[in-house]
Enzyme design. Structure first.
Site, PDB file in Angstrom:
ATOM      1  N   LYS A  13       1.230  -1.186  -0.254  1.00 36.81           N
ATOM      2  CA  LYS A  13       0.427   0.041   0.228  1.00 36.81           C
ATOM      3  C   LYS A  13       0.652   1.608  -0.442  1.00 36.81           C
ATOM      4  O   LYS A  13       0.202   2.084  -0.761  1.00 36.81           O
ATOM      5  CB  LYS A  13      -0.991  -0.247   1.304  1.00 36.81           C
ATOM      6  CG  LYS A  13      -2.156  -1.273   1.279  1.00 36.81           C
ATOM      7  CD  LYS A  13      -3.165  -1.067   2.519  1.00 36.81           C
ATOM      8  CE  LYS A  13      -2.334  -0.676   3.826  1.00 36.81           C
ATOM      9  NZ  LYS A  13      -1.483  -1.376   5.000  1.00 36.81           N
ATOM     10  N   ARG A  88      -9.616   1.689   8.259  1.00 35.83           N
ATOM     11  CA  ARG A  88      -9.388   0.442   8.581  1.00 35.83           C
ATOM     12  C   ARG A  88     -10.783  -0.935   8.417  1.00 35.83           C
ATOM     13  O   ARG A  88     -10.640  -1.728   8.977  1.00 35.83           O
ATOM     14  CB  ARG A  88      -8.543   0.593   9.384  1.00 35.83           C
ATOM     15  CG  ARG A  88      -7.182  -0.192   9.457  1.00 35.83           C
ATOM     16  CD  ARG A  88      -6.510  -1.432   8.474  1.00 35.83           C
ATOM     17  NE  ARG A  88      -5.257  -1.224   9.726  1.00 35.83           N
ATOM     18  CZ  ARG A  88      -4.351  -0.744   9.124  1.00 35.83           C
ATOM     19  NH1 ARG A  88      -4.303   0.494   8.410  1.00 35.83           N
ATOM     20  NH2 ARG A  88      -3.042  -1.129   9.075  1.00 35.83           N
ATOM     21  N   ARG A 127      11.430  -6.572   5.258  1.00 32.13           N
ATOM     22  CA  ARG A 127      11.531  -5.319   5.438  1.00 32.13           C
ATOM     23  C   ARG A 127      12.269  -4.528   6.434  1.00 32.13           C
ATOM     24  O   ARG A 127      12.514  -4.050   7.604  1.00 32.13           O
ATOM     25  CB  ARG A 127      10.096  -5.076   5.276  1.00 32.13           C
ATOM     26  CG  ARG A 127       9.677  -3.788   4.934  1.00 32.13           C
ATOM     27  CD  ARG A 127       7.583  -3.179   4.509  1.00 32.13           C
ATOM     28  NE  ARG A 127       7.283  -3.157   6.359  1.00 32.13           N
ATOM     29  CZ  ARG A 127       5.984  -3.207   6.224  1.00 32.13           C
ATOM     30  NH1 ARG A 127       5.177  -2.623   5.326  1.00 32.13           N
ATOM     31  NH2 ARG A 127       5.425  -3.201   7.312  1.00 32.13           N
ATOM     32  N   ARG A 162      10.634  -1.636  11.418  1.00 33.74           N
ATOM     33  CA  ARG A 162       9.517  -1.507  12.835  1.00 33.74           C
ATOM     34  C   ARG A 162       9.252  -1.602  13.634  1.00 33.74           C
ATOM     35  O   ARG A 162       9.516  -2.896  13.477  1.00 33.74           O
ATOM     36  CB  ARG A 162       8.044  -0.606  11.614  1.00 33.74           C
ATOM     37  CG  ARG A 162       8.104   0.331  10.596  1.00 33.74           C
ATOM     38  CD  ARG A 162       6.885   0.314   9.592  1.00 33.74           C
ATOM     39  NE  ARG A 162       6.015  -0.667  10.444  1.00 33.74           N
ATOM     40  CZ  ARG A 162       4.616  -0.521   9.280  1.00 33.74           C
ATOM     41  NH1 ARG A 162       4.755  -0.151   8.313  1.00 33.74           N
ATOM     42  NH2 ARG A 162       3.911  -1.187   9.829  1.00 33.74           N
ATOM     43  N   ARG A 173      -1.658  -9.156  13.356  1.00 30.12           N
ATOM     44  CA  ARG A 173      -1.818  -7.900  11.969  1.00 30.12           C
ATOM     45  C   ARG A 173      -2.835  -8.104  11.692  1.00 30.12           C
ATOM     46  O   ARG A 173      -4.131  -8.309  10.552  1.00 30.12           O
ATOM     47  CB  ARG A 173      -0.450  -6.970  11.739  1.00 30.12           C
ATOM     48  CG  ARG A 173       0.101  -6.133  12.633  1.00 30.12           C
ATOM     49  CD  ARG A 173       1.371  -5.515  12.140  1.00 30.12           C
ATOM     50  NE  ARG A 173       1.123  -4.606  11.403  1.00 30.12           N
ATOM     51  CZ  ARG A 173       3.132  -4.893  10.469  1.00 30.12           C
ATOM     52  NH1 ARG A 173       3.782  -5.581  11.533  1.00 30.12           N
ATOM     53  NH2 ARG A 173       2.634  -4.323   9.355  1.00 30.12           N
TER      54      ARG A 173
HETATM   55  P1  ATP Z   1       2.222  -1.573   6.015  1.00 33.44           P
HETATM   56  O1  ATP Z   1       2.573  -3.338   6.400  1.00 33.44           O
HETATM   57  O2  ATP Z   1       1.137  -2.353   4.722  1.00 33.44           O
HETATM   58  O3  ATP Z   1       2.726  -0.940   5.838  1.00 33.44           O
HETATM   59  P2  ATP Z   1      -0.240  -2.450   7.621  1.00 33.44           P
HETATM   60  O4  ATP Z   1      -1.426  -1.635   8.068  1.00 33.44           O
HETATM   61  O5  ATP Z   1       0.046  -3.424   8.847  1.00 33.44           O
HETATM   62  O6  ATP Z   1       0.735  -2.064   6.343  1.00 33.44           O
HETATM   63  P3  ATP Z   1      -0.417   0.324   9.103  1.00 33.44           P
HETATM   64  O7  ATP Z   1      -0.989   0.630   8.358  1.00 33.44           O
HETATM   65  O8  ATP Z   1       1.170   1.234   8.803  1.00 33.44           O
HETATM   66  O9  ATP Z   1       0.702  -0.928   9.326  1.00 33.44           O
HETATM   67  O10 ATP Z   1      -0.417   0.545  10.971  1.00 33.44           O
HETATM   68  C1  ATP Z   1       0.183  -0.074  11.655  1.00 33.44           C
HETATM   69  C2  ATP Z   1      -0.552  -0.323  12.823  1.00 33.44           C
HETATM   70  O11 ATP Z   1      -1.070   0.848  13.023  1.00 33.44           O
HETATM   71  C3  ATP Z   1      -1.801  -0.877  12.684  1.00 33.44           C
HETATM   72  O12 ATP Z   1      -1.146  -1.548  12.496  1.00 33.44           O
HETATM   73  C4  ATP Z   1      -2.824  -0.305  13.687  1.00 33.44           C
HETATM   74  O13 ATP Z   1      -2.708  -0.914  15.323  1.00 33.44           O
HETATM   75  C5  ATP Z   1      -2.672   1.302  13.621  1.00 33.44           C
HETATM   76  N1  ATP Z   1      -3.467   1.875  12.762  1.00 33.44           N
HETATM   77  C6  ATP Z   1      -2.816   2.119  11.267  1.00 33.44           C
HETATM   78  N2  ATP Z   1      -4.295   2.383  10.300  1.00 33.44           N
HETATM   79  C7  ATP Z   1      -5.397   2.048  11.702  1.00 33.44           C
HETATM   80  C8  ATP Z   1      -6.715   2.536  11.549  1.00 33.44           C
HETATM   81  N3  ATP Z   1      -7.123   3.447  10.539  1.00 33.44           N
HETATM   82  N4  ATP Z   1      -7.658   2.533  12.437  1.00 33.44           N
HETATM   83  C9  ATP Z   1      -7.147   1.702  14.131  1.00 33.44           C
HETATM   84  N5  ATP Z   1      -6.032   1.778  13.506  1.00 33.44           N
HETATM   85  C10 ATP Z   1      -4.482   2.154  12.525  1.00 33.44           C
HETATM   86 MG    MG Z   2       2.321   0.771   5.441  1.00 38.74          MG
END
Ligand code: ATP
Ligand code: MG
Length: 221
Positions: A13, A88, A127, A162, A173
């Site tokens: 993403k 989300r 990553r 991260r 997750r």
């Molecule tokens: P990626 O690894 O591709 O970046 P991801 O979805 O695991 O995807 P992030 O989008 O960076 O990682 O989100 C990291 C964390 O932040 C999530 O696991 C969650 O705890 C929190 N988070 C992010 N967006 C939201 C949201 N819209 N609502 C609630 N919690 C969120």
């Molecule tokens: Mg991301």
């Protein structure tokens, strides 16, 4: 124009969102990054957010909505935004529609990046991320390593892993994601704006190919 990036963690993403942002000239907003910036502030709110993130749980809807709404009111969103990680939950999607409606805007496409879970785990533990907020380049020690070990090619910053990119948190997750994603995907499917991209680590679809597909969809809509 508003683009929503759906898809499990580690499906690209952020990478796709960044290239789309450059090509379309609209800002890329990552909810995860907003939260990670709060964590850096080392205050009570940051600590609270860190607890959810390291457990692989979602930040409560109310807080996520509040911080994103604030971000969407900043002037650089005047041409729209690419939203990565938000909404989300179905509730967040409904609230977002309301926020955009008030601006006389709407979501043009919801992109669902699809990758099998086993491949996601492998990608995420390998990553590495550039923590420089102006850069944010993403590497993979297997298939996109930096030229100098541990250093960002683009800006020279020391790369990090991260806090949530370990096997245990990734599994949590993914579980969280699968629990809630179905409803969200249906929500956009019903609005006829869902665009699914099927990926696997052997597929030769590059980030550029995906971006071209999305642009073609938007032009033909
Ligand atoms: P990626 O690894 O591709 O970046 P991801 O979805 O695991 O995807 P992030 O989008 O960076 O990682 O989100 C990291 C964390 O932040 C999530 O696991 C969650 O705890 C929190 N988070 C992010 N967006 C939201 C949201 N819209 N609502 C609630 N919690 C969120
Ligand atoms: Mg991301």
């Amino acid at each position: 124009m508003y683009i929503v990036m759906l898809g499990a963690p580690g499906t690209g993403k952020g990478t796709v969102g960044d290239l789309l942002s450059k090509e379309l000239g609209i800002v890329h907003i990552s909810s995860g990054e907003i939260f990670r910036n709060y964590i850096k502030k080392h205050n009570k709110l940051g600590q609270e957010i860190e607890n959810y993130i390291t457990e692989g749980k979602l930040v409560p809807d109310e807080l996520a909505i509040q911080l994103i709404e604030k971000r969407l009111n900043e002037p650089d969103t005047k041409n729209g935004a690419i939203l990565d990680g938000f909404p989300r939950t179905e509730n967040q999607a409904v609230v977002l529609d309301g926020i955009l409606k008030a601006k006389q805007e709407k979501i043009n496409i919801a992109v669902d990046l699809n990758l099998p879970d086993e491949e996601i785990i492998d990608r995420i533990v390998k990553r590495r991320t550039c923590p420089n907020t102006e850069c944010r380049e993403i590497y993979n020690i297997d298939f996109k390593p930096p030229k100098v070990d541990g250093i960002c090619d683009k800006c020279g910053t020391k790369l990090i892993k991260r806090i949530d990119d370990n096997e245990k948190t990734v599994k949590q997750r993914l579980e969280t994601y699968h629990e809630i994603s179905e409803g969200l995907i249906k929500y956009y499917k019903n609005q006829d704006i869902l665009y699914t991209v099927k990926l696997n680590n052997k597929s030769d679809l590059t980030t550029k190919d995906i971006v071209e597909e999305i642009k073609a969809y938007l032009e033909n809509k």
